[in-house]
Design an enzyme around this catalytic site. Structure first.
Site, PDB file in Angstrom:
ATOM      1  N   HIS A 279       0.802  -1.231   0.000  1.00  0.00           N
ATOM      2  CA  HIS A 279       0.000   0.000   0.000  1.00  0.00           C
ATOM      3  C   HIS A 279       0.828   1.271   0.000  1.00  0.00           C
ATOM      4  O   HIS A 279       0.270   2.356   0.169  1.00  0.00           O
ATOM      5  CB  HIS A 279      -0.914   0.049   1.218  1.00  0.00           C
ATOM      6  CG  HIS A 279      -1.981  -0.992   1.230  1.00  0.00           C
ATOM      7  ND1 HIS A 279      -3.240  -0.785   0.717  1.00  0.00           N
ATOM      8  CD2 HIS A 279      -1.969  -2.262   1.684  1.00  0.00           C
ATOM      9  CE1 HIS A 279      -3.965  -1.878   0.867  1.00  0.00           C
ATOM     10  NE2 HIS A 279      -3.216  -2.793   1.453  1.00  0.00           N
TER      11      HIS A 279
ATOM     12  N   LYS B 260      -8.487  13.892   4.380  1.00  0.00           N
ATOM     13  CA  LYS B 260      -7.598  12.728   4.400  1.00  0.00           C
ATOM     14  C   LYS B 260      -6.596  12.959   5.527  1.00  0.00           C
ATOM     15  O   LYS B 260      -6.575  14.042   6.110  1.00  0.00           O
ATOM     16  CB  LYS B 260      -6.857  12.575   3.069  1.00  0.00           C
ATOM     17  CG  LYS B 260      -6.192  13.872   2.565  1.00  0.00           C
ATOM     18  CD  LYS B 260      -5.619  13.726   1.164  1.00  0.00           C
ATOM     19  CE  LYS B 260      -6.627  13.832   0.053  1.00  0.00           C
ATOM     20  NZ  LYS B 260      -6.981  12.576  -0.584  1.00  0.00           N
ATOM     21  N   ARG B 261      -5.758  11.967   5.819  1.00  0.00           N
ATOM     22  CA  ARG B 261      -4.748  12.193   6.843  1.00  0.00           C
ATOM     23  C   ARG B 261      -3.860  13.374   6.468  1.00  0.00           C
ATOM     24  O   ARG B 261      -3.651  13.668   5.293  1.00  0.00           O
ATOM     25  CB  ARG B 261      -3.895  10.924   7.028  1.00  0.00           C
ATOM     26  CG  ARG B 261      -4.574   9.852   7.835  1.00  0.00           C
ATOM     27  CD  ARG B 261      -4.884  10.326   9.251  1.00  0.00           C
ATOM     28  NE  ARG B 261      -3.671  10.385  10.039  1.00  0.00           N
ATOM     29  CZ  ARG B 261      -3.315   9.494  10.952  1.00  0.00           C
ATOM     30  NH1 ARG B 261      -4.114   8.462  11.225  1.00  0.00           N
ATOM     31  NH2 ARG B 261      -2.193   9.618  11.620  1.00  0.00           N
TER      32      ARG B 261
ATOM     33  N   LYS C 181       0.596  14.662   0.877  1.00  0.00           N
ATOM     34  CA  LYS C 181      -0.785  14.904   0.453  1.00  0.00           C
ATOM     35  C   LYS C 181      -1.030  16.390   0.162  1.00  0.00           C
ATOM     36  O   LYS C 181      -2.062  16.769  -0.364  1.00  0.00           O
ATOM     37  CB  LYS C 181      -1.764  14.381   1.504  1.00  0.00           C
ATOM     38  CG  LYS C 181      -1.689  12.846   1.661  1.00  0.00           C
ATOM     39  CD  LYS C 181      -2.684  12.344   2.671  1.00  0.00           C
ATOM     40  CE  LYS C 181      -2.517  10.873   3.007  1.00  0.00           C
ATOM     41  NZ  LYS C 181      -3.172   9.970   2.036  1.00  0.00           N
TER      42      LYS C 181
ATOM     43  N   THR D 235      -8.645   6.600  -1.871  1.00  0.00           N
ATOM     44  CA  THR D 235     -10.004   6.055  -1.992  1.00  0.00           C
ATOM     45  C   THR D 235     -11.023   7.167  -1.742  1.00  0.00           C
ATOM     46  O   THR D 235     -12.152   7.076  -2.205  1.00  0.00           O
ATOM     47  CB  THR D 235     -10.235   4.892  -0.999  1.00  0.00           C
ATOM     48  OG1 THR D 235      -9.671   5.255   0.264  1.00  0.00           O
ATOM     49  CG2 THR D 235      -9.594   3.617  -1.501  1.00  0.00           C
TER      50      THR D 235
ATOM     51  N   LYS E 157     -14.793   8.085  -3.426  1.00  0.00           N
ATOM     52  CA  LYS E 157     -16.025   8.400  -2.688  1.00  0.00           C
ATOM     53  C   LYS E 157     -16.595   9.730  -3.166  1.00  0.00           C
ATOM     54  O   LYS E 157     -17.809   9.875  -3.356  1.00  0.00           O
ATOM     55  CB  LYS E 157     -15.732   8.478  -1.181  1.00  0.00           C
ATOM     56  CG  LYS E 157     -15.357   7.134  -0.578  1.00  0.00           C
ATOM     57  CD  LYS E 157     -14.705   7.251   0.800  1.00  0.00           C
ATOM     58  CE  LYS E 157     -13.979   5.940   1.113  1.00  0.00           C
ATOM     59  NZ  LYS E 157     -12.981   6.075   2.182  1.00  0.00           N
TER      60      LYS E 157
HETATM   61  C1  26V Z   1       2.080   2.232   8.177  1.00  0.00           C
HETATM   62  C2  26V Z   1       2.330   2.304   9.482  1.00  0.00           C
HETATM   63  C3  26V Z   1       3.717   2.274   9.936  1.00  0.00           C
HETATM   64  C4  26V Z   1       3.834   1.770  11.328  1.00  0.00           C
HETATM   65  C5  26V Z   1       2.890   2.441  12.268  1.00  0.00           C
HETATM   66  C6  26V Z   1       1.462   2.388  11.848  1.00  0.00           C
HETATM   67  C7  26V Z   1       1.258   2.381  10.397  1.00  0.00           C
HETATM   68  C8  26V Z   1      -0.014   2.424   9.925  1.00  0.00           C
HETATM   69  C9  26V Z   1      -0.253   2.373   8.607  1.00  0.00           C
HETATM   70  C10 26V Z   1       0.790   2.263   7.723  1.00  0.00           C
HETATM   71  C11 26V Z   1       0.461   2.027   6.324  1.00  0.00           C
HETATM   72  C12 26V Z   1       0.552   3.135   5.441  1.00  0.00           C
HETATM   73  C13 26V Z   1       0.090   2.643   4.126  1.00  0.00           C
HETATM   74  C14 26V Z   1      -1.256   3.162   3.761  1.00  0.00           C
HETATM   75  O1  26V Z   1      -2.109   3.438   4.572  1.00  0.00           O
HETATM   76  N1  26V Z   1      -1.444   3.274   2.492  1.00  0.00           N
HETATM   77  C15 26V Z   1      -2.661   3.781   1.911  1.00  0.00           C
HETATM   78  O2  26V Z   1      -3.429   2.664   1.488  1.00  0.00           O
HETATM   79  C16 26V Z   1      -4.637   3.065   0.865  1.00  0.00           C
HETATM   80  C17 26V Z   1      -5.410   1.795   0.554  1.00  0.00           C
HETATM   81  O3  26V Z   1      -4.714   1.049  -0.376  1.00  0.00           O
HETATM   82  C18 26V Z   1      -4.338   3.872  -0.376  1.00  0.00           C
HETATM   83  O4  26V Z   1      -5.545   4.275  -0.961  1.00  0.00           O
HETATM   84  C19 26V Z   1      -3.500   5.078  -0.034  1.00  0.00           C
HETATM   85  O5  26V Z   1      -3.116   5.756  -1.206  1.00  0.00           O
HETATM   86  C20 26V Z   1      -2.261   4.648   0.723  1.00  0.00           C
HETATM   87  O6  26V Z   1      -1.544   5.765   1.199  1.00  0.00           O
END
Ligand code: 26V
Length: 812
Positions: free
Chosen positions: A353, A541-542, A547, A649, A653
């Site tokens: 992701h 979004k976050r 972003k 996403t 929406k």
């Molecule tokens: C990474 C980490 C690192 C450790 C601590 C907690 C944590 C939590 C989440 C993440 C993952 C980041 C990846 C992510 O959220 N990607 C997003 O995924 C969406 C669904 O596929 C996508 O639409 C977004 O573009 C993408 O940024």
């Protein structure tokens, strides 16, 4: 079910559960009684679904995810059961406001953003498509923090979502699993065979709480299994002679319960926190053991595991499934390495992701070795074999072995482990998948070309259109019938209406009503009046550098400057809405929130500028708030630095609700653009190729853009002359990150192009017929971004699972 039946049931439930009459009952008690009534009809189907899967020996997918961002479930459950209208009518007839009753449900915020919400949309689609699918996650006691804005700053408060009982879950004590941490591994040889014995480990009890996932208009009820870490007195040895044991016990209990205590609030930023790693293994080990227990009941050989089970890992967070499944097969089941490895590789599939290097997980080797000594040995062996294979079979990659290794320079690369240990590696949008193949994971693509595939993300149109925007859903159904609900791709049937003024008027009316609803909310919560006729421009979004909320702010400040220079300017009024949580430790992101609020303060109170512009930062952006904002939006801000947003996403929406996208050629924006055509999207900015070129050549000079563009200088200088702040604060850090740290996210580079694109938005909006036509074209193509399409692709191309019809339960 009729209003009369339901009123009767509700009265009975209130009496039997709370000993209260309708008149005495609180809204909360009414809400809880309704959930109980719903459960009475969900649970028989739930049981029947599981029974049907067992009897048919259906192959099942297990979606392992550290996050499930469910939001509220009451309305979508009712909608899927076909009972939403009768429940609303009944409540109204009994003089309860349905909205107030539904508000009693606390959002289940067990996720950070896109990755967690995607998992929730997938669950809805799996059940609605009658596919045998399970979610495996963690029952965090605290979800993503609640955000308050105090004096313009973000403040985080704990999200104790379990304060009132969580009505949907069922605790399953009988399905508890033991998870082991730490200890030592003793290697012995018995009859010439190696045995690995684990000693002195810490036992943690994993208790599953199951949440039913109700399919749309069918009898399928799938399961989301959320694990909670609990301790038992059974495994703690009390010595009556030692008075301190009681305190030791309490310490021990607390240390165990900590594991599922809270969701890490970082998004796209990896930090090597030991507790986070424990959470990951806790999910993986409990989940896998429960799968194996169930599989054994089918009495099939282990060699056939992958005919019955497929495990999809949502990013690398659960990638310890690879060594854990190996451990179970090698040590518990006594299979040989090659056999165990073949089974593991055939069973596990991995979704990537993100390509941001700061988000890629790399755990320190010694941390893994201490926490999971046996897994460490297995990872070591996987790495040895992988590197040897590279050395012998891919001589051209020999010099790349250090960068491809799973274990290198004291770190374990989880993405490498996931790619080596799985049969499928997918990205989440076409562009993202090509970036993985051609750049970030290029050498792995050379070794495993057939593993790579793309599955463009999607969203459930049932929650995000049918339920969130009933007005729009209604006029669509009036025009083209109800088929689109089960076959969202049929939304294209509204395309011929795009040029029909009567249909355009209906769309305009619905949008206007949705804006009024949002305006009421804003008036109530922020005491800000917004113009009904204003363009609603949303950036939700976050909060993250890539972003580029900052780019949006720069445009706003530029408009502000323009209004000041020319007070009699004609401009379509616009309200800029932001919703974003920043990771608590991400200082830059928090400063951007403060800046947004400072700009809002200035603009909203300015006697002339406020006639044209309003800026509003809505606090505590979460699923429920998104459901309010999105139906009212005209403009969807999708302005990430090209190459950085894997998919997005929110873009889908907003498009589905008729907003037009202003966006870069990034993530799924590219595919949205392909569907709707260039005339129906506002694309701007440098491409991902250009970003890579700049990075390779190292010749981007942010300062040149500052020097050469007067408008940009006029915007940026306001950050450092305390224009937007009192004496005590200013925004020097932001300013410096752009000029002295050379603007990592190319905000300055894209400023000019963004402004031009925004001008096109403004002009286009002036011609309402034209705008509405574009809006309808967007809605019509949004069916392609339903998660039903995505899930069908996963099911057919990766999981090889089939729909299974669940018979209606005889009791009903
Ligand atoms: C990474 C980490 C690192 C450790 C601590 C907690 C944590 C939590 C989440 C993440 C993952 C980041 C990846 C992510 O959220 N990607 C997003 O995924 C969406 C669904 O596929 C996508 O639409 C977004 O573009 C993408 O940024």
């Amino acid at each position: 079910m009729t209003v009369d039946n339901l009123s009767q049931l509700l009265k009975e439930k209130l009496t039997s559960s709370f000993g209260k009459s309708l008149e005495e009952a609180t809204t909360k008690e009414v809400f809880q009684s309704i959930c109980l009534i719903m459960k009475d009809s969900i649970h028989p189907n739930w049981q029947m679904t599981q029974q049907t899967y067992d009897e048919n020996e259906s192959k099942q997918v297990y979606y392992f995810s550290m996050e499930f961002l469910l939001g509220r479930m009451i309305e979508t459950n009712l909608l899927n059961m076909g009972l939403l209208d009768v429940y609303k009518e009944t409540l109204t007839s009994l003089e309860f406001n349905p909205e107030e009753v539904f508000k009693e449900e606390h959002d289940a915020g067990l996720g950070n953003g896109g990755l967690g919400r995607l998992a929730a949309c997938f669950l809805d689609s799996l059940a609605s498509l009658q596919l045998p699918g399970y979610g495996m996650g963690i029952r965090y006691k605290y979800g993503l923090f609640q955000q308050k804005v105090v004096n313009g700053y973000q403040v985080e408060l704990p999200d104790y979502w379990l304060e009132d009982e969580y009505m949907w879950e069922t605790k399953r004590n009988d399905k508890a699993i033991e998870v082991r941490f730490g200890g030592t591994v003793e290697t012995t040889t018995i009859n010439g065979e190696l045995h690995f014995q684990h000693h002195d480990y810490e036992r943690v009890l994993a208790i599953p709480y199951d949440v039913p996932i109700v399919g749309y208009d069918n009898s399928t009820v799938n399961t989301l299994r959320l694990w909670s870490a609990e301790s038992t007195t059974n495994h703690f040895h009390f010595h009556s002679s030692r008075g301190h044991d009681y305190y030791h016990y309490l310490d021990y209990k607390r240390s165990i319960e900590k594991i599922s205590e809270f969701l890490y609030p970082d998004d796209s930023y990896y930090e090597g926190k030991i507790l986070r790693l424990k959470q990951q293994y806790f999910l993986v080990s409990a989940g896998l053991q429960s799968i194996m227990q169930k599989y054994k009941k089918r009495n099939k050989p282990l060699q056939e595991l992958s005919k019955h089970v497929v495990i999809q890992i949502n990013d690398t967070h659960p990638s310890l499934v690879v060594p854990e499944l190996m451990r179970i097969l090698l040590d518990d089941e006594r299979l040989g390495w090659d056999e165990a490895w073949a089974i593991t590789q055939e069973t596990v599939a991995y979704t990537n992701h993100t390509t941001l290097s700061e988000a890629l997980e790399k755990w320190p080797e010694d941390m893994i070795e201490t926490l999971f000594p046996r897994l460490y040995q297995i990872i070591y062996e996987i790495n040895e074999r992988f590197c040897k294979m590279l050395w012998f079979d891919y001589p051209e990659l020999r010099e790349k072995i250090p960068e491809m290794a799973i274990l290198a320079y004291g770190q374990i690369h989880m993405a490498h482990l996931a790619m080596v240990g799985s049969f499928s590696i997918n990205g989440v949008a076409k562009l993202h998948t090509s970036i993985l193949k051609d750049r970030v994971m290029k050498p792995f693509h050379i070794v495993y070309p057939d593993r790579f595939n793309n599955k463009t993300n999607g969203i459930t149109h049932r929650r995000w259109l049918l339920n969130a925007n009933p007005g729009l859903a209604h006029i669509i159904t009036e025009a083209i019938g109800t088929d689109w609900i089960k076959k969202p791709e049929q939304l294209v049937s509204i395309l011929p209406y795009a040029t029909d003024p009567a249909f355009q008027d209906l769309v305009a009316r619905v949008k206007h009503e949705n804006k009024q609803n949002l305006a009421t909310y804003i008036k109530q919560h922020y005491n800000l009046t917004i113009d009904d006729e204003a363009i609603v421009d949303v950036h939700i979004k976050r909060l993250h550098g890539y972003k580029r909320q900052l780019l949006n702010l720069f445009h706003i400040i530029h408009l502000y400057n323009t209004c000041l220079e020319n007070p009699s300017i004609k401009m379509t009024p616009r309200i800029f809405i932001f919703g974003a949580k920043a990771a608590p430790g991400y200082t830059f992101a928090k400063q951007v929130i403060k800046l947004t609020n400072a700009v809002a303060e200035k603009i909203n109170h300015h006697p002339t500028v406020s006639k044209h512009l309003k800026v509003l930062f809505l606090e505590n952006y979460q699923v429920t708030l998104a459901e309010k904002i999105i139906p009212a939006a005209d403009v969807s801000e999708q302005i990430s630095t090209a190459s950085k947003e894997a998919s997005g996403t929110g873009n889908m929406k907003l498009m589905m609700n008729g907003a037009l996208t202003i966006g870069t050629q990034d993530g799924a924006n590219v595919e949205i653009g392909e569907y709707v055509g260039n005339d129906n999207i506002f694309t701007f900015g440098i491409t991902s190729e250009e970003v890579f070129q700049y990075q390779m050549r190292g010749d981007y000079r942010a300062r040149d853009y500052y020097n050469d563009d007067r408008r940009l200088r006029n915007v940026m200088d306001l950050l450092v002359n305390q224009h937007f702040s009192g004496d005590d604060v200013d925004f020097k850090d932001i300013f410096y990150s752009l000029l002295y740290n050379n603007d990592e996210y190319f905000v300055l580079r894209d400023f000019d192009s963004y402004l031009s694109s925004q001008q096109r938005v403004d002009q286009c909006y002036q011609n309402q017929r034209d705008w509405l036509q574009k809006s309808i074209v967007n809605i019509g193509h949004s069916g392609a971004f339903s998660s039903d399409r995505t899930i069908r692709e996963y099911a057919e191309e990766i999981w090889k699972i089939q729909p299974t019809t669940v018979p209606t339960h005889p009791i009903l």
